[in-house]
Design an enzyme around this catalytic site. Structure first.
Site: not given
Ligand code: TYM
Length: 329
Positions: A111, A193, A196
């Site tokens: 990013k 991947k 969104k």
């Molecule tokens: P975020 O909001 O990007 O995504 C949420 C969850 O969705 C999963 N994910 C996917 N899984 C499979 N295929 C994909 N294409 C795909 N895109 C997203 C992500 O792996 C995630 O599990 N940093 C985290 C948010 C967060 C968090 C936490 C997670 C903040 N604090 C504490 C766990 C524990 C994030 O940006 O997820």
């Protein structure tokens, strides 16, 4: 009972990737664990957000959690910014993180390609905040998709470093990544991947896309010219991604699906994949519509924040004491 924590950013409507890689598993885990599910709005502002859109996305994500099957009689659902302990411990963990290790995070590198003056410092210090989310609840297991693996590794390192240096207070969490669906790929470039924030709307399926939009997007998904429905990650990433999607949506094995489509072209295959996705998303969308129009959400989120604060504040007090912050009371 062991504890689960996971979070999702309210930075746009969730994709099928978020659902299959994360949310779907959250629902099943509720039977066996004490679960905390968080709407991580403070993570979302590490990149610029429109104020009104962010508010809308927070509410929408809460409704999607519930519509997908998060049961707040058993699990705690809350908004990160409504539990101040997250940023407080986040700061303390920043002070035990090294700039070098934060700069090595692939998400930060991806990013910040426009240069360090083009991104917020919050984007760099995002992982200690994520570690704080997890460590405040004495979390045993963190279910996430594949892209969060490196952040989880860092969380474990920070917890261990803190425990060694100050006091042994943090539980070292385990990551749980699903065997299938941990990385659902873009429909337009199956080497990337599904995300969104992809500028190309055709690259992802939103959890709130209407039936014919889903069909259209899957019909235009990039495959290959071979015309054979076979699982082969390396040589047939597009077909493999679609097979994975149908397999998780229906519960059928990849081998069963390869048999189902033997001798058939990609046209029939794509219709089958789209139908499987629609059958999973349609009931969620129907519940979502009811929830988003009801007043239930506010009460649920109020209760969630209260419940989460009880647990988080205790852990924060322990961490402050361990580091020597404030006064002894
Ligand atoms: P975020 O909001 O990007 O995504 C949420 C969850 O969705 C999963 N994910 C996917 N899984 C499979 N295929 C994909 N294409 C795909 N895109 C997203 C992500 O792996 C995630 O599990 N940093 C985290 C948010 C967060 C968090 C936490 C997670 C903040 N604090 C504490 C766990 C524990 C994030 O940006 O997820």
């Amino acid at each position: 009972m062991k504890t689960i924590f996971s979070g999702i950013q309210p930075s746009g409507t969730l994709t099928l990737g978020n659902y299959l890689g994360a949310m779907k598993h959250f629902v099943d885990l509720q039977d066996d664990y004490k679960c905390y599910f968080c709407i991580v709005d403070e993570h979302a502002i590490t990149v610029s957000q429109d104020r009104l859109k962010l508010r809308e996305n927070i509410k929408s994500l809460a409704a999607l959690y519930l519509a997908s099957g998060i049961d707040t009689n058993r699990s705690t659902l809350f908004i990160q910014s409504e539990v101040p302990a997250h940023t407080q411990l986040g700061w303390m963990l920043q002070c035990v993180s090294y700039i070098g290790e934060l700069e090595r995070m692939t998400q930060f590198k991806d990013k910040s390609t426009d240069g360090k003056d083009a991104v917020s410092s919050g984007l760099l210090t995002y992982p200690p905040l994520m570690a704080s989310d997890i460590l405040l609840y004495q979390t045993d297991i963190v279910p996430v998709g594949d892209d969060q693996k490196q952040h989880l590794e860092l969380t474990r390192n920070l917890a261990q470093r803190f425990n060694n240096k100050y006091n042994d207070i943090f539980t070292i969490p385990e990551v749980r990544i699903p065997k299938e669906g941990a990385r659902i790929m873009s429909l337009q470039d199956p080497t990337k991947k599904m995300s969104k924030s992809d500028a190309n709307q055709k690259a992802f399926i939103s959890m709130l896309d209407e039936e014919n939009k889903i069909l259209k997007k899957i019909k235009s998904a990039v495959t290959d010219s071979e015309g054979i429905v076979k699982y082969d990650k390396e040589n047939k990433p597009g077909v493999t991604n679609l097979l994975t999607i149908e397999s998780i949506c229906t519960g059928h094995t990849i081998a069963d699906l390869e048999n189902k489509y033997e001798g058939k072209g990609y046209g029939d295959f794509k219709i089958g994949v789209a139908e499987s996705v629609i059958s999973v998303l349609k009931p969620i969308q129907e519940r979502y519509k009811e929830l988003i129009e009801s007043n239930e959400l506010d009460d649920i989120l109020d209760e969630g924040a209260q419940d989460a604060s009880l647990k988080a504040d205790k852990m924060l007090a322990k961490a402050k004491k361990a580091m020597g912050l404030g006064r002894v009371k």
